[in-house]
Design a protein around this motif. Structure first.
Motif, PDB file in Angstrom:
ATOM      1  N   THR A 250      -5.884   1.444  12.347  1.00 55.72           N
ATOM      2  CA  THR A 250      -4.692   1.780  11.551  1.00 55.72           C
ATOM      3  C   THR A 250      -4.420   0.686  10.522  1.00 55.72           C
ATOM      4  O   THR A 250      -4.139   0.965   9.349  1.00 55.72           O
ATOM      5  N   ALA A 251      -4.523  -0.557  10.958  1.00 55.20           N
ATOM      6  CA  ALA A 251      -4.259  -1.674  10.032  1.00 55.20           C
ATOM      7  C   ALA A 251      -5.274  -1.676   8.889  1.00 55.20           C
ATOM      8  O   ALA A 251      -4.923  -1.936   7.732  1.00 55.20           O
ATOM      9  N   LEU A 252      -6.536  -1.362   9.185  1.00 54.38           N
ATOM     10  CA  LEU A 252      -7.572  -1.357   8.137  1.00 54.38           C
ATOM     11  C   LEU A 252      -7.267  -0.287   7.087  1.00 54.38           C
ATOM     12  O   LEU A 252      -7.371  -0.516   5.883  1.00 54.38           O
ATOM     13  N   LYS A 253      -6.862   0.877   7.569  1.00 52.93           N
ATOM     14  CA  LYS A 253      -6.555   1.977   6.640  1.00 52.93           C
ATOM     15  C   LYS A 253      -5.331   1.612   5.791  1.00 52.93           C
ATOM     16  O   LYS A 253      -5.313   1.848   4.576  1.00 52.93           O
ATOM     17  N   GLU A 254      -4.326   1.046   6.434  1.00 58.38           N
ATOM     18  CA  GLU A 254      -3.126   0.659   5.677  1.00 58.38           C
ATOM     19  C   GLU A 254      -3.460  -0.385   4.619  1.00 58.38           C
ATOM     20  O   GLU A 254      -2.948  -0.341   3.503  1.00 58.38           O
ATOM     21  N   ALA A 255      -4.320  -1.321   4.982  1.00 55.40           N
ATOM     22  CA  ALA A 255      -4.709  -2.373   4.028  1.00 55.40           C
ATOM     23  C   ALA A 255      -5.435  -1.749   2.835  1.00 55.40           C
ATOM     24  O   ALA A 255      -5.171  -2.090   1.682  1.00 55.40           O
ATOM     25  N   GLU A 256      -6.344  -0.804   3.098  1.00 65.43           N
ATOM     26  CA  GLU A 256      -7.066  -0.136   1.991  1.00 65.43           C
ATOM     27  C   GLU A 256      -6.090   0.566   1.059  1.00 65.43           C
ATOM     28  O   GLU A 256      -6.198   0.457  -0.165  1.00 65.43           O
ATOM     29  N   ASP A 257      -5.145   1.288   1.647  1.00 67.56           N
ATOM     30  CA  ASP A 257      -4.182   2.043   0.819  1.00 67.56           C
ATOM     31  C   ASP A 257      -3.328   1.095  -0.016  1.00 67.56           C
ATOM     32  O   ASP A 257      -3.106   1.323  -1.201  1.00 67.56           O
ATOM     33  N   LEU A 258      -2.864   0.026   0.619  1.00 71.02           N
ATOM     34  CA  LEU A 258      -2.029  -0.952  -0.095  1.00 71.02           C
ATOM     35  C   LEU A 258      -2.760  -1.519  -1.308  1.00 71.02           C
ATOM     36  O   LEU A 258      -2.228  -1.589  -2.407  1.00 71.02           O
ATOM     37  N   VAL A 259      -4.012  -1.921  -1.067  1.00 68.06           N
ATOM     38  CA  VAL A 259      -4.782  -2.578  -2.123  1.00 68.06           C
ATOM     39  C   VAL A 259      -5.098  -1.587  -3.232  1.00 68.06           C
ATOM     40  O   VAL A 259      -4.933  -1.891  -4.415  1.00 68.06           O
ATOM     41  N   SER A 260      -5.526  -0.378  -2.881  1.00 62.39           N
ATOM     42  CA  SER A 260      -5.898   0.511  -3.978  1.00 62.39           C
ATOM     43  C   SER A 260      -4.669   0.905  -4.783  1.00 62.39           C
ATOM     44  O   SER A 260      -4.738   0.992  -6.008  1.00 62.39           O
ATOM     45  N   GLN A 261      -3.530   1.068  -4.129  1.00 62.54           N
ATOM     46  CA  GLN A 261      -2.301   1.375  -4.895  1.00 62.54           C
ATOM     47  C   GLN A 261      -1.918   0.216  -5.822  1.00 62.54           C
ATOM     48  O   GLN A 261      -1.543   0.407  -6.963  1.00 62.54           O
ATOM     49  N   PHE A 262      -2.039  -1.003  -5.300  1.00 60.78           N
ATOM     50  CA  PHE A 262      -1.654  -2.173  -6.096  1.00 60.78           C
ATOM     51  C   PHE A 262      -2.572  -2.332  -7.313  1.00 60.78           C
ATOM     52  O   PHE A 262      -2.128  -2.693  -8.403  1.00 60.78           O
ATOM     53  N   LEU A 263      -3.858  -2.044  -7.140  1.00 57.39           N
ATOM     54  CA  LEU A 263      -4.797  -2.191  -8.262  1.00 57.39           C
ATOM     55  C   LEU A 263      -4.639  -1.076  -9.288  1.00 57.39           C
ATOM     56  O   LEU A 263      -5.020  -1.251 -10.445  1.00 57.39           O
ATOM     57  N   LYS A 264      -4.071   0.032  -8.874  1.00 49.26           N
ATOM     58  CA  LYS A 264      -3.864   1.136  -9.835  1.00 49.26           C
ATOM     59  C   LYS A 264      -2.592   0.959 -10.616  1.00 49.26           C
ATOM     60  O   LYS A 264      -2.424   1.552 -11.679  1.00 49.26           O
ATOM     61  N   ALA A 265      -1.673   0.157 -10.097  1.00 54.11           N
ATOM     62  CA  ALA A 265      -0.348   0.065 -10.726  1.00 54.11           C
ATOM     63  C   ALA A 265      -0.415  -0.675 -12.064  1.00 54.11           C
ATOM     64  O   ALA A 265      -1.266  -1.523 -12.258  1.00 54.11           O
TER      65      ALA A 265
END
Ligand code: 5GP
Length: 192
Positions: A177-192
């Protein structure tokens, strides 16, 4: 997908929180343009560690020379007589390669970097389930002597109090769960 890579993603946590596992997972994702900021340290390499890949391993004289030459964007005496620091040149090297910089750095260093790059950085605090679990993980890792484990646990207790100073607290109770959350956080931050 287009990403803005002139960014910094800072992972801080007490040692034993699973921070390195999360960071290594993100770095292995080829769809994310990420590169690891290789720190300098005065601690000795562990068996599997290579100079220039995991760390730049320095003696304390060379580390002090680099402090005096203002080569570090931040550095800390993370444990007594053990220094760790981030070279300014790492950020430039990685940004020049059109990748975002990922840091695995202690809590004080994470807070310092965030204050230097308030807009360009996302600071993430990885929270272990409990101090007892953290101590168990440090023992399982089997890389440190008892005295060092005790030192790391004492420091972890202090570091847990600083979680609220980070942009995001990522709970690491369940690793997938933590790995998936980390992926989502990072990809959202890089798209912003
Ligand atoms: P270890 O000895 O387990 O590799 O790292 C000990 C601690 O030092 C970890 O919390 C790690 O994130 C932190 N650390 C690694 N590199 C740096 C750095 O460049 N600056 C700071 N402040 N801490 C670092």
């Amino acid at each position: 997908m287009s990403f803005n890579t002139e960014k910094l993603i800072i992972f801080s946590a007490p040692s034993g929180s699973g921070k390195s596992t999360i960071v290594n997972h993100l770095l292995s994702k080829t769809d994310l343009p990420l590169a690891f900021s290789i720190s300098a340290t005065t601690r000795s390499p562990r068996d599997h560690e290579k100079d220039g890949i995991h760390y730049y391993f320095l003696n304390s004289t060379n580390f002090k020379e680099d402090i005096a030459a203002e080569k570090f964007i931040e550095y800390e005496e993370v444990y007594p007589d053990l220094f760790y620091g981030t070279y300014k040149s790492e950020i430039k090297r990685i940004w020049d390669s059109k990748q975002a910089v990922v840091f695995d750095i202690d809590v004080a260093g994470g807070i310092a970097l965030k204050s230097k790059f308030p807009k360009e950085s996302l600071s993430v605090f990885i929270q272990p389930p409990s101090v007892e679990e953290l101590e168990r993980r440090l023992r399982m890792r089997n890389t440190d002597q008892e005295e060092i484990i005790q030192m790391r646990v004492a420091k972890a207790k202090e570091e847990l109090l600083t979680a609220s100073r980070f942009d995001v607290i990522l709970k690491n109770d369940d690793l997938p769960t933590a790995l998936k959350e980390a992926e989502d956080l990072v990809s959202q931050f890089l798209k912003a």
